[in-house]
Design an enzyme around this catalytic site. Structure first.
Site, PDB file in Angstrom:
ATOM      1  N   HIS A 289      -9.934   5.485   0.390  1.00 47.68           N
ATOM      2  CA  HIS A 289      -9.607   6.617  -1.044  1.00 47.68           C
ATOM      3  C   HIS A 289      -8.293   7.144  -1.697  1.00 47.68           C
ATOM      4  O   HIS A 289      -7.920   7.772  -2.388  1.00 47.68           O
ATOM      5  CB  HIS A 289     -10.321   8.054  -0.194  1.00 47.68           C
ATOM      6  CG  HIS A 289     -11.419   7.818   0.119  1.00 47.68           C
ATOM      7  ND1 HIS A 289     -13.270   7.560  -0.937  1.00 47.68           N
ATOM      8  CD2 HIS A 289     -11.939   7.447   1.301  1.00 47.68           C
ATOM      9  CE1 HIS A 289     -14.359   7.356  -0.149  1.00 47.68           C
ATOM     10  NE2 HIS A 289     -14.211   7.286   1.500  1.00 47.68           N
ATOM     11  N   ARG A 290      -7.128   6.001  -1.113  1.00 47.88           N
ATOM     12  CA  ARG A 290      -5.754   6.458  -1.534  1.00 47.88           C
ATOM     13  C   ARG A 290      -5.615   5.455  -2.733  1.00 47.88           C
ATOM     14  O   ARG A 290      -5.552   6.709  -3.720  1.00 47.88           O
ATOM     15  CB  ARG A 290      -4.739   5.785  -0.443  1.00 47.88           C
ATOM     16  CG  ARG A 290      -4.375   5.599   0.806  1.00 47.88           C
ATOM     17  CD  ARG A 290      -3.483   5.478   0.916  1.00 47.88           C
ATOM     18  NE  ARG A 290      -2.406   5.649   1.945  1.00 47.88           N
ATOM     19  CZ  ARG A 290      -2.044   5.092   2.626  1.00 47.88           C
ATOM     20  NH1 ARG A 290      -1.948   3.515   2.898  1.00 47.88           N
ATOM     21  NH2 ARG A 290      -2.136   5.573   4.113  1.00 47.88           N
ATOM     22  N   GLY A 291      -6.863   5.071  -4.016  1.00 45.28           N
ATOM     23  CA  GLY A 291      -6.703   4.804  -4.963  1.00 45.28           C
ATOM     24  C   GLY A 291      -7.259   5.874  -5.862  1.00 45.28           C
ATOM     25  O   GLY A 291      -6.178   6.157  -6.613  1.00 45.28           O
TER      26      GLY A 291
ATOM     27  N   ASP B 271       0.617  -1.260   0.220  1.00 46.49           N
ATOM     28  CA  ASP B 271      -0.054  -0.137  -0.175  1.00 46.49           C
ATOM     29  C   ASP B 271       0.650   1.257  -0.223  1.00 46.49           C
ATOM     30  O   ASP B 271       0.429   2.198  -0.291  1.00 46.49           O
ATOM     31  CB  ASP B 271      -1.352  -0.171   1.502  1.00 46.49           C
ATOM     32  CG  ASP B 271      -2.389   1.396   1.252  1.00 46.49           C
ATOM     33  OD1 ASP B 271      -2.835   1.275  -0.278  1.00 46.49           O
ATOM     34  OD2 ASP B 271      -1.989   1.583   1.721  1.00 46.49           O
TER      35      ASP B 271
END
Lengths: 339, 621
Positions: free
Chosen positions: A269-271, A185
């Site tokens: 919501h990192r994507g 990640d």
């Protein structure tokens, strides 16, 4: 804006970045990460002998004039977080030697100071064979990467709140096992790398590498001229960095990113953020005034491939033609991003 | 091959398959003499199973100044600037330590080497040459990642077969050594003088296309293309050619054991030249004064592009290397590598035998370059892979380098080198498993039986205990050696190899005796090498007892003409050895319903001192 220093005679050499063949996607990911460091690092995963390390090292040399700060296999903890300089201690001097996390440094953002709480533009920490890294070292790196703060307590020395700013760039061969999800990640973009399959490309790889080796011998180590094209690309990337803040993010594009993330079942919501940042950097590189759905589509596979649900083993699901179709359907008439 | 390796450091290393162990040192000496600096300095480093990271990267050495003390110095894998390249030999790659295989993976063929340990940093351009040997049977087990670092491989079986020479034997008897029986190598090639006075030849576009054609597989790593091209270039350089042509590429491919084409398969291998005294051969080595090479390398790219559009058909040459005429200026050097032809086996099915990683069905050890998975063990354990160092107050299992470095830090403060109790460091070790599961699966008995459920209690036990797990398989369709059993040591019950084994299809041959023999031997090895606690070992045999391959047929790998009960009897005889293993629990998992020979599983269990466990018939296939 000046070009990075050229290698000196006796320095370890790598193939110039501009002569890398068949790794356009990995090169694009590295460039995006450089232009917009907030994207996060890059992980190149793929079979052996596909020039993953060469590409990363060549890129590091191009943008900094030296080989990237590398966390090698078998590194000990003191070299990562810092410790007494053994050579100096042997001579009776006490000198603290910064670890690799500090050594990466990063650049100060223009116009800011440490006192004013200015943040740094992250540097590049390259981890070769990242999936072979020892677990306890992974934990140290994860802590520092997550907080941007390094705390050192060893050898009777306490150093607190050391600011570190680095983006991880890793290469790995999945035949030797996969990465822990937490570490995976930390990489903003992931690129599955394959060997060039077309005969023409393979021939071109051979030609470029062998020509370079020959020219190094002919020039007797004075190899500055061989990196001229690298300097041009470096200046282009620097210009893209300057343009980054001017790239517009149209209101609808954020919704599209959200829809894509939902479609691919991305957690958190990192994507979306990685997608939008990468698309913005790509726009700056391509000299586009705003993020377009097409640019967004182009960066989606590299930003989301590792953020989709996968099996417990951590093995990456490959980006399939069906994924392309899904993406195309989501974007309406936007062309597929990857094959 | 060695001459090519000597000439081009980027070739990295050579892996000799089935080489006689004592020959590796001789080959290394030859290579090292070729690489020796102007003062004759040279360095051969031998790495093996016992080497750790502490031995390889940074060491401590005594310093010869006042006050006396110790100083960190680069280990054997770190190349000092300007020093002649080292020759690193790994006598058995399959049994080399984890630190060695990991080092080989990151250094061989790399542009840059980096070491950061114990407060020291080094960065260098690796120039050492690696020579390694490995048994053919071990080759498929090795990590494909590690094998990739050795694109140059030599089938060395023929090197071990010297013609019978009674005079040499007599000489051996007189001298009490075996030197006269050793193959005679040519004189070393003076690489340093040679390479400093010539520019390397350029690959012609046709040669580049041939390289990609010969490597063939579209998924093959680029390293192999490059190794073939570099070897061809080195051959051309030794022949004083200005341009590397297709014949050089074919010669290189033969050296590497790659198939050159249908016509070439019938070609006679490059003949072994008559051994000559070193001095006689040395006179043939003439260093050219200059080269009149005119082909600029910078034009190669465009020339390649032009030629690519009208690529000629590949027509393998049958001209042996030895008959080739030099094509460039200046006298040529006879290539010493011709003394080491690929063996006859390489001509039969060369690529498959030397490059097992090309075969999708070959199963390497899973994640073999990773540190072993965590197990719980006694803190005082003094065996197991070294994974670091930690402070200690005891003198057992002291880690010398970290201890000395700790003391060295303070030698000026203490006015001389003193090791105090606070300096002591011991090895931090990966605990060894204290339980073991050896699982023998006879796939031929699983016609309509899914034995996974029967196995699950034993697998669960092994998982919770973090046991050492070995898998012995026989009687399945996917095997290439159907008369034999195959052993695999797994990383644990989560190893994907186990999952693969549970999904195999039954075959017709059942070498049960060979399988039991291997399983018992494996358990014996575990008992000998691991601290197995009492009642901590299970030997689980999945079989209906109907062996149809006698032990001798398996050992000789010959299909028997008539079997009768020999396969069954041999299995029961071999099985009796299990009863002599101390404190090993044995269970035979037999199919739920047997139409014939229902007593065989019980006969096996009786012989092994174990029990038979049967599950209810399942209907899920």
């Amino acid at each position: 804006m000046t070009s990075p220093a050229q290698p000196k005679v006796g320095d370890p050499l790598v193939l110039p970045y501009s002569r890398i063949v068949g790794q356009a996607t990995l090169q694009l990911a590295l460039e995006i990460s450089y232009v917009e460091p907030a994207v996060g690092g890059v992980l190149a995963t793929g079979q052996r002998g596909t020039a993953k390390s060469t590409t990363v090292r060549a890129f590091g040399r191009m943008v900094s004039g030296r080989l990237p700060v590398t966390l090698p296999i078998g590194a000990t903890e003191d070299r990562i977080v810092g410790g007494w300089s053994v050579e100096d201690l042997v001579d009776g001097r006490t000198v603290w030697k910064a670890g690799l996390l500090e050594e990466v440094g990063g650049e100060k953002e223009p116009g800011t100071t440490d006192e004013a709480g200015g943040r740094k533009i992250p540097g590049m920490l390259y981890i070769d064979e990242v999936n072979l890294l020892e677990d306890h070292l992974v934990n140290i790196i994860l802590d520092a990467a997550a907080t941007g703060i390094l705390t050192v307590q060893r050898d009777g020395v306490k150093k607190e709140n050391v600011k570190v700013a680095f983006n991880l760039v890793g290469t790995m061969n999945p035949e030797e096992g996969s990465l822990r999800p937490q570490l995976l990640d930390r990489f903003g973009l992931v690129i599955p790398v394959r060997a060039a399959s077309e005969a023409n490309l393979r021939s071109q790889v051979l030609t470029e590498v062998l020509d370079f080796e020959q020219q190094v011998i002919e020039l007797g180590g004075k190899v500055g001229a061989l990196y001229r094209d690298d300097n041009k690309r470096y200046l282009q990337l620097e210009n893209a960095r300057q343009r980054l803040d001017d790239v517009a993010v149209p209101p609808g594009i954020i919704e599209i990113a959200g829809r894509i993330a939902e479609l691919f079942d991305v957690e958190g919501h990192r994507g979306e953020l990685a997608m939008l940042r990468a698309a913005r950097a790509l726009a700056a590189i391509r000299n586009s005034p705003a993020i377009t759905p097409k640019l967004l589509a182009e960066v989606t596979p590299m930003a989301l491939i590792h953020r989709r649900a996968t099996s417990d083993s951590g093995r990456l699901r490959s980006w399939s033609i069906e994924d392309d179709s899904l993406l195309a359907a989501c974007l309406g008439d936007v062309a597929p991003a990857a094959s | 091959m060695l001459s090519c390796l000597a000439l081009d450091s980027r070739l990295g290393g050579v892996l000799f398959i089935d080489l006689r162990p004592d020959l590796l040192q001789r080959l290394a000496t030859w290579l090292n003499d070729s690489l020796a600096g102007p003062d004759g300095s040279h360095d051969i480093v031998t790495l093996g199973a016992a080497d750790t990271d502490e031995d390889l990267w940074w060491r401590v050495s005594p310093q010869n100044v006042t006050p006396m003390g110790f100083r960190p110095t680069p280990g054997p894998l770190i190349d000092a600037p300007g020093a002649p390249p080292k020759t690193i030999i790994v006598p058995d790659l399959a049994r080399a330590g984890l630190a060695v295989t990991r080092a080989a993976t990151v250094l061989i063929g790399s542009w840059v080497g980096v070491a950061d340990r114990h407060g020291m940093h080094a960065e260098w351009a690796p120039g050492s040459r690696w020579l390694s040997a490995c048994a053919r049977s071990d080759l498929p087990r090795l990590s494909p990642h590690l094998l990739d670092r050795f694109p140059m491989r030599v089938d060395a079986r023929d090197l071990s077969r010297q013609p019978f020479d009674p005079k040499a034997v007599r000489k051996c008897l007189e001298t009490a050594g075996d030197e006269p029986l050793m193959p005679v190598l040519p004189a070393p090639m003076p690489v340093r003088r040679w390479s400093s006075q010539r520019r390397p030849p350029t690959l012609s576009p046709e040669a580049i296309d041939l390289v990609t054609d010969l490597i063939g597989a579209t998924t093959a790593p680029h390293r192999r293309d490059l190794a073939l091209a570099r070897t061809a270039r080195a051959i051309a350089a030794w022949e004083v050619a200005d341009v590397v042509d297709e014949d050089h590429v074919r010669a290189a491919a033969r050296l590497m054991g790659l198939p050159v084409g249908a016509a070439d398969d019938n070609a006679v291998p490059t003949p072994l030249p008559t051994p000559q005294p070193a001095s006689a051969v040395a006179e043939e080595v003439v260093i050219p004064q200059s080269s009149n090479a005119t082909s600029a390398s910078s034009t190669a790219t465009s020339a390649t592009a032009e030629a690519r559009s009208e690529r000629p058909e590949v027509k393998p040459s049958t001209v042996p290397v030895a008959e080739r005429k030099p094509t460039g200026a200046g006298p040529s050097v006879r290539l010493a590598a011709t003394a080491l032809p690929p063996g006859r086996a390489a001509l039969i099915e060369p690529e498959k035998t030397l490059y097992p990683e090309n075969d999708d069905t070959s199963i390497a050890e899973y994640a073999s370059l990773r540190r072993p998975w965590q197990r719980v063990g006694s803190p005082s354990q003094r065996r197991g892979t070294i994974i670091g160092a930690e402070p200690t107050r005891q003198l057992a299992d002291i880690a010398v380098v970290p201890t000395m470095l700790e003391a060295a830090k303070f030698q000026s403060v203490r006015h001389h080198l003193t090791i105090r109790p606070s300096d002591l460091r011991r090895h931090r070790r990966q605990p060894l498993p204290d339980t073991a599961l050896v699982l023998m699966i006879d796939h031929s008995c699983r016609r309509d039986w899914n034995f996974t459920a029967a196995l699950s209690p034993y697998l669960r036990w092994a998982y919770t205990q973090r046991s050492a797990v070995s898998l012995i398989e026989l009687g399945h369709r996917e095997t290439e050696a159907e008369l034999r059993a195959i052993r695999r040591r797994l990383g644990g019950t989560l190893d994907p190899g186990l999952d693969t084994a549970l999904g195999r299809h039954p075959g017709r041959a059942t070498p049960l005796a060979a399988g039991l023999d291997l399983a018992i031997q494996e358990m014996r090895l575990y008992l000998r090498n691991l601290p197995i606690r009492p009642e901590g070992s299970w030997l689980v045999v999945v079989s209906d007892g109907r062996g149809n391959i006698p032990l001798e047929a398996s050992q000789r790998n010959l299909r028997p003409t008539a079997v009768n009960r020999a396969g069954i009897d041999d299995a029961v005889t071999v099985a009796a050895d299990a009863a002599r293993l101390p404190a090993v629990r044995v269970v035979i998992l037999a199919p739920p319903s047997l139409a014939h020979y229902r007593d065989l599983p019980f006969a096996l269990a009786d012989a092994m001192g174990g029990i038979v466990a049967r599950t209810e018939p399942s209907h899920d296939g």
